[in-house]
Motif scaffolding. Structure first.
Motif, PDB file in Angstrom:
ATOM      1  N   UNK A   1      31.609   1.333  75.581  1.00 59.01           N
ATOM      2  CA  UNK A   1      32.817   1.985  76.099  1.00 59.01           C
ATOM      3  C   UNK A   1      33.839   2.209  74.990  1.00 59.01           C
ATOM      4  N   UNK A   2      34.027   1.211  74.137  1.00 57.62           N
ATOM      5  CA  UNK A   2      34.969   1.362  73.029  1.00 57.62           C
ATOM      6  C   UNK A   2      34.497   2.427  72.047  1.00 57.62           C
ATOM      7  N   UNK A   3      33.215   2.451  71.764  1.00 57.24           N
ATOM      8  CA  UNK A   3      32.671   3.461  70.864  1.00 57.24           C
ATOM      9  C   UNK A   3      32.804   4.864  71.423  1.00 57.24           C
ATOM     10  N   UNK A   4      32.670   5.003  72.736  1.00 56.21           N
ATOM     11  CA  UNK A   4      32.818   6.311  73.362  1.00 56.21           C
ATOM     12  C   UNK A   4      34.233   6.840  73.188  1.00 56.21           C
ATOM     13  N   UNK A   5      35.206   5.965  73.203  1.00 55.42           N
ATOM     14  CA  UNK A   5      36.591   6.390  73.023  1.00 55.42           C
ATOM     15  C   UNK A   5      36.932   6.636  71.558  1.00 55.42           C
ATOM     16  N   UNK A   6      36.412   5.807  70.673  1.00 53.69           N
ATOM     17  CA  UNK A   6      36.764   5.886  69.258  1.00 53.69           C
ATOM     18  C   UNK A   6      36.057   7.045  68.563  1.00 53.69           C
ATOM     19  N   UNK A   7      34.820   7.317  68.917  1.00 53.48           N
ATOM     20  CA  UNK A   7      34.039   8.314  68.178  1.00 53.48           C
ATOM     21  C   UNK A   7      34.636   9.706  68.268  1.00 53.48           C
ATOM     22  N   UNK A   8      35.276  10.031  69.357  1.00 51.60           N
ATOM     23  CA  UNK A   8      35.857  11.370  69.460  1.00 51.60           C
ATOM     24  C   UNK A   8      37.302  11.409  68.983  1.00 51.60           C
ATOM     25  N   UNK A   9      37.947  10.266  68.934  1.00 52.88           N
ATOM     26  CA  UNK A   9      39.342  10.217  68.519  1.00 52.88           C
ATOM     27  C   UNK A   9      39.532  10.496  67.032  1.00 52.88           C
ATOM     28  N   UNK A  10      38.734   9.864  66.215  1.00 53.53           N
ATOM     29  CA  UNK A  10      38.779  10.065  64.762  1.00 53.53           C
ATOM     30  C   UNK A  10      37.381  10.493  64.360  1.00 53.53           C
ATOM     31  N   UNK A  11      37.104  11.789  64.377  1.00 56.07           N
ATOM     32  CA  UNK A  11      35.712  12.237  64.353  1.00 56.07           C
ATOM     33  C   UNK A  11      34.831  11.639  63.273  1.00 56.07           C
TER      34      UNK A  11
ATOM     35  N   UNK B   1      21.728  -3.779  73.556  1.00 58.12           N
ATOM     36  CA  UNK B   1      21.348  -2.365  73.497  1.00 58.12           C
ATOM     37  C   UNK B   1      21.220  -1.782  74.901  1.00 58.12           C
ATOM     38  N   UNK B   2      20.688  -2.563  75.826  1.00 64.24           N
ATOM     39  CA  UNK B   2      20.578  -2.096  77.213  1.00 64.24           C
ATOM     40  C   UNK B   2      21.969  -1.949  77.826  1.00 64.24           C
ATOM     41  N   UNK B   3      22.854  -2.910  77.580  1.00 66.33           N
ATOM     42  CA  UNK B   3      24.232  -2.791  78.066  1.00 66.33           C
ATOM     43  C   UNK B   3      24.939  -1.576  77.489  1.00 66.33           C
ATOM     44  N   UNK B   4      24.724  -1.319  76.197  1.00 64.80           N
ATOM     45  CA  UNK B   4      25.324  -0.163  75.533  1.00 64.80           C
ATOM     46  C   UNK B   4      24.807   1.129  76.151  1.00 64.80           C
ATOM     47  N   UNK B   5      23.489   1.218  76.329  1.00 61.94           N
ATOM     48  CA  UNK B   5      22.886   2.453  76.848  1.00 61.94           C
ATOM     49  C   UNK B   5      23.300   2.722  78.298  1.00 61.94           C
ATOM     50  N   UNK B   6      23.343   1.701  79.118  1.00 65.18           N
ATOM     51  CA  UNK B   6      23.748   1.892  80.513  1.00 65.18           C
ATOM     52  C   UNK B   6      25.180   2.406  80.567  1.00 65.18           C
ATOM     53  N   UNK B   7      26.053   1.817  79.784  1.00 65.29           N
ATOM     54  CA  UNK B   7      27.457   2.233  79.781  1.00 65.29           C
ATOM     55  C   UNK B   7      27.619   3.651  79.274  1.00 65.29           C
ATOM     56  N   UNK B   8      26.960   3.973  78.187  1.00 61.87           N
ATOM     57  CA  UNK B   8      27.106   5.309  77.601  1.00 61.87           C
ATOM     58  C   UNK B   8      26.524   6.372  78.527  1.00 61.87           C
ATOM     59  N   UNK B   9      25.407   6.089  79.158  1.00 60.86           N
ATOM     60  CA  UNK B   9      24.817   7.066  80.079  1.00 60.86           C
ATOM     61  C   UNK B   9      25.719   7.263  81.291  1.00 60.86           C
ATOM     62  N   UNK B  10      26.314   6.178  81.797  1.00 61.28           N
ATOM     63  CA  UNK B  10      27.233   6.322  82.926  1.00 61.28           C
ATOM     64  C   UNK B  10      28.496   7.083  82.536  1.00 61.28           C
ATOM     65  N   UNK B  11      28.927   6.931  81.298  1.00 57.60           N
ATOM     66  CA  UNK B  11      30.128   7.643  80.852  1.00 57.60           C
ATOM     67  C   UNK B  11      29.866   9.116  80.562  1.00 57.60           C
ATOM     68  N   UNK B  12      28.624   9.501  80.362  1.00 52.97           N
ATOM     69  CA  UNK B  12      28.327  10.913  80.111  1.00 52.97           C
ATOM     70  C   UNK B  12      28.326  11.741  81.389  1.00 52.97           C
TER      71      UNK B  12
END
Length: 139
Positions: free
Chosen positions: A38-48, A80-91
């Motif tokens: 979740x944090x990476x999803x917010x940070x990656x687009x903020x400062x490309x 990695x599973x926690x990361x993937x589940x979160x990122x897929x739900x956020x997409x």
């Protein structure tokens, strides 16, 4: 082999029942993976360019750190599973039309790069090493 009583490859050994501590550690790593996703999803687009590298480095640190802390590849797979589940739900877009990920190069690099980092860390994670005084590693 002599000494330890366990012979053959680690793949030939019977599976051991995980202890309560390992299960708890796996759940904690799963939740940490979700938080890092979740944090990476917010940070990656903020400062490309820098945010993307920071998000992937944070994920890699968690995955590899989990593997080293639990001394098994499952320590890398749980976050990695926690990361993937979160990122897929956020997409997924919401009914209101809101979404967190835009259709840009950075979002795709974050998704695919994070999956590649997860696979690399799970592959590089420490496997079982033979123990005992009769083992001669590094000579």
């Amino acid at each position: 082999m002599s000494g330890t009583g366990r012979q053959g490859s680690a793949l030939a050994q019977p599976l051991q029942r995980p202890s309560g501590g390992r299960i708890a550690a796996g759940l904690v790593l799963f939740v940490l993976g979700a938080v890092v996703g979740a944090a990476g999803a917010l940070v990656q687009s903020g400062w490309f360019p820098g945010g993307l590298l920071l998000a992937l480095a944070g994920a890699a640190g968690l995955f590899l750190g989990g593997a080293r802390a639990m001394d098994t590849r499952a320590g890398a797979v749980a976050p990695a599973v926690g990361w993937m589940v979160t990122v897929v739900l956020l997409t997924a877009s919401r009914p209101e039309g809101d979404f967190l990920f835009g259709a840009g190069l950075g979002s795709y690099l974050f998704l695919l790069g994070g999956m590649a980092v997860a696979v690399m860390c799970a592959t590089l994670g420490q496997g079982r090493q033979p123990g005992g005084s009769t083992v001669r590693l590094g000579k």
